[in-house]
Motif scaffolding. Structure first.
Motif, PDB file in Angstrom:
ATOM      1  N   VAL A  72      -4.464  13.707   5.139  1.00 25.77           N
ATOM      2  CA  VAL A  72      -3.204  13.036   5.459  1.00 25.77           C
ATOM      3  C   VAL A  72      -3.156  11.631   4.864  1.00 25.77           C
ATOM      4  O   VAL A  72      -4.126  10.889   4.920  1.00 25.77           O
ATOM      5  CB  VAL A  72      -3.027  12.974   6.991  1.00 25.77           C
ATOM      6  N   ASP A  73      -2.003  11.282   4.304  1.00 26.29           N
ATOM      7  CA  ASP A  73      -1.737   9.926   3.834  1.00 26.29           C
ATOM      8  C   ASP A  73      -1.563   9.048   5.062  1.00 26.29           C
ATOM      9  O   ASP A  73      -0.603   9.195   5.820  1.00 26.29           O
ATOM     10  CB  ASP A  73      -0.480   9.920   2.976  1.00 26.29           C
ATOM     11  N   LEU A  74      -2.491   8.130   5.285  1.00 26.05           N
ATOM     12  CA  LEU A  74      -2.489   7.298   6.487  1.00 26.05           C
ATOM     13  C   LEU A  74      -1.363   6.270   6.531  1.00 26.05           C
ATOM     14  O   LEU A  74      -1.078   5.711   7.580  1.00 26.05           O
ATOM     15  CB  LEU A  74      -3.845   6.600   6.642  1.00 26.05           C
TER      16      LEU A  74
ATOM     17  N   VAL B  61     -13.422  22.455  -0.051  1.00 31.29           N
ATOM     18  CA  VAL B  61     -13.584  21.028   0.203  1.00 31.29           C
ATOM     19  C   VAL B  61     -14.708  20.864   1.212  1.00 31.29           C
ATOM     20  O   VAL B  61     -14.735  21.558   2.228  1.00 31.29           O
ATOM     21  CB  VAL B  61     -12.284  20.403   0.761  1.00 31.29           C
ATOM     22  N   SER B  62     -15.643  19.978   0.932  1.00 31.53           N
ATOM     23  CA  SER B  62     -16.716  19.737   1.886  1.00 31.53           C
ATOM     24  C   SER B  62     -16.862  18.237   2.107  1.00 31.53           C
ATOM     25  O   SER B  62     -16.530  17.433   1.243  1.00 31.53           O
ATOM     26  CB  SER B  62     -18.036  20.326   1.390  1.00 31.53           C
ATOM     27  N   PHE B  63     -17.347  17.887   3.293  1.00 32.50           N
ATOM     28  CA  PHE B  63     -17.504  16.495   3.661  1.00 32.50           C
ATOM     29  C   PHE B  63     -18.958  16.250   4.040  1.00 32.50           C
ATOM     30  O   PHE B  63     -19.599  17.090   4.668  1.00 32.50           O
ATOM     31  CB  PHE B  63     -16.595  16.160   4.844  1.00 32.50           C
ATOM     32  N   VAL B  64     -19.485  15.099   3.658  1.00 33.32           N
ATOM     33  CA  VAL B  64     -20.842  14.710   3.983  1.00 33.32           C
ATOM     34  C   VAL B  64     -20.774  13.799   5.195  1.00 33.32           C
ATOM     35  O   VAL B  64     -20.124  12.748   5.163  1.00 33.32           O
ATOM     36  CB  VAL B  64     -21.509  13.985   2.797  1.00 33.32           C
ATOM     37  N   GLU B  65     -21.415  14.205   6.281  1.00 34.96           N
ATOM     38  CA  GLU B  65     -21.395  13.419   7.511  1.00 34.96           C
ATOM     39  C   GLU B  65     -22.334  12.230   7.421  1.00 34.96           C
ATOM     40  O   GLU B  65     -23.363  12.284   6.744  1.00 34.96           O
ATOM     41  CB  GLU B  65     -21.803  14.295   8.697  1.00 34.96           C
ATOM     42  N   GLY B  66     -21.990  11.153   8.095  1.00 35.21           N
ATOM     43  CA  GLY B  66     -22.894  10.007   8.237  1.00 35.21           C
ATOM     44  C   GLY B  66     -22.931   9.051   7.066  1.00 35.21           C
ATOM     45  O   GLY B  66     -23.741   8.139   7.053  1.00 35.21           O
TER      46      GLY B  66
ATOM     47  N   LEU C 294       0.864  -1.188   0.000  1.00 35.24           N
ATOM     48  CA  LEU C 294       0.000   0.000   0.000  1.00 35.24           C
ATOM     49  C   LEU C 294       0.898   1.234   0.000  1.00 35.24           C
ATOM     50  O   LEU C 294       1.651   1.476   0.939  1.00 35.24           O
ATOM     51  CB  LEU C 294      -0.919   0.003   1.214  1.00 35.24           C
ATOM     52  N   LEU C 295       0.844   2.005  -1.072  1.00 38.20           N
ATOM     53  CA  LEU C 295       1.706   3.169  -1.220  1.00 38.20           C
ATOM     54  C   LEU C 295       1.119   4.413  -0.571  1.00 38.20           C
ATOM     55  O   LEU C 295       1.825   5.173   0.093  1.00 38.20           O
ATOM     56  CB  LEU C 295       1.983   3.442  -2.706  1.00 38.20           C
ATOM     57  N   ALA C 296      -0.186   4.641  -0.766  1.00 38.55           N
ATOM     58  CA  ALA C 296      -0.844   5.829  -0.206  1.00 38.55           C
ATOM     59  C   ALA C 296      -2.298   5.494   0.099  1.00 38.55           C
ATOM     60  O   ALA C 296      -2.916   4.686  -0.595  1.00 38.55           O
ATOM     61  CB  ALA C 296      -0.769   6.995  -1.187  1.00 38.55           C
ATOM     62  N   TYR C 297      -2.833   6.146   1.149  1.00 41.82           N
ATOM     63  CA  TYR C 297      -4.196   5.844   1.604  1.00 41.82           C
ATOM     64  C   TYR C 297      -4.779   7.099   2.222  1.00 41.82           C
ATOM     65  O   TYR C 297      -4.262   7.617   3.196  1.00 41.82           O
ATOM     66  CB  TYR C 297      -4.135   4.710   2.617  1.00 41.82           C
ATOM     67  N   TRP C 298      -5.862   7.584   1.620  1.00 43.74           N
ATOM     68  CA  TRP C 298      -6.536   8.784   2.120  1.00 43.74           C
ATOM     69  C   TRP C 298      -7.984   8.455   2.469  1.00 43.74           C
ATOM     70  O   TRP C 298      -8.703   7.885   1.656  1.00 43.74           O
ATOM     71  CB  TRP C 298      -6.545   9.887   1.063  1.00 43.74           C
ATOM     72  N   LYS C 299      -8.409   8.803   3.672  1.00 44.34           N
ATOM     73  CA  LYS C 299      -9.818   8.716   4.057  1.00 44.34           C
ATOM     74  C   LYS C 299     -10.327  10.155   4.063  1.00 44.34           C
ATOM     75  O   LYS C 299      -9.801  10.989   4.787  1.00 44.34           O
ATOM     76  CB  LYS C 299      -9.969   8.064   5.429  1.00 44.34           C
ATOM     77  N   PHE C 300     -11.327  10.419   3.259  1.00 43.45           N
ATOM     78  CA  PHE C 300     -11.766  11.793   3.029  1.00 43.45           C
ATOM     79  C   PHE C 300     -12.797  12.300   4.027  1.00 43.45           C
ATOM     80  O   PHE C 300     -13.422  13.321   3.794  1.00 43.45           O
ATOM     81  CB  PHE C 300     -12.280  11.945   1.603  1.00 43.45           C
ATOM     82  N   ASN C 301     -12.953  11.606   5.153  1.00 39.45           N
ATOM     83  CA  ASN C 301     -13.904  12.091   6.145  1.00 39.45           C
ATOM     84  C   ASN C 301     -13.248  12.977   7.195  1.00 39.45           C
ATOM     85  O   ASN C 301     -13.894  13.420   8.127  1.00 39.45           O
ATOM     86  CB  ASN C 301     -14.634  10.933   6.821  1.00 39.45           C
TER      87      ASN C 301
END
Length: 74
Positions: A50-52, A65-70, A31-38
């Motif tokens: 952040v790259d996890l 940038v906007s995030f949808v909760e839930g 796994l080279l890069a991993y982003w969770k967009f929440n």
């Protein structure tokens, strides 16, 4: 909507994709890069996801940038 994105150093099998559809361990082999967009942090008025993996491939949002909760993985 995109909840997360990953970049691997090899092609994954169909079974590997199915078994890790919603999440993987950030220290998974190949796994080279991993982003969770929440979640993100704000640095110098830039939205940084952040790259996890710890490899340092942080993503910087261009514009608003906007995030949808839930939203959950099926």
């Amino acid at each position: 909507h995109i909840s997360e994105t990953r970049i691997w150093t090899r092609a994954l099998s169909e079974a590997e994709i199915a078994n890790s559809m919603c999440a993987v361990s950030p220290d998974s082999p190949d796994l080279l890069a991993y982003w969770k967009f929440n979640s993100y942090k704000n640095e110098d008025n830039k939205n940084v996801v952040v790259d996890l993996t710890g490899h340092g491939y942080d993503a910087i949002g261009d514009g608003t940038v906007s995030f949808v909760e839930g939203v959950r993985c099926p």
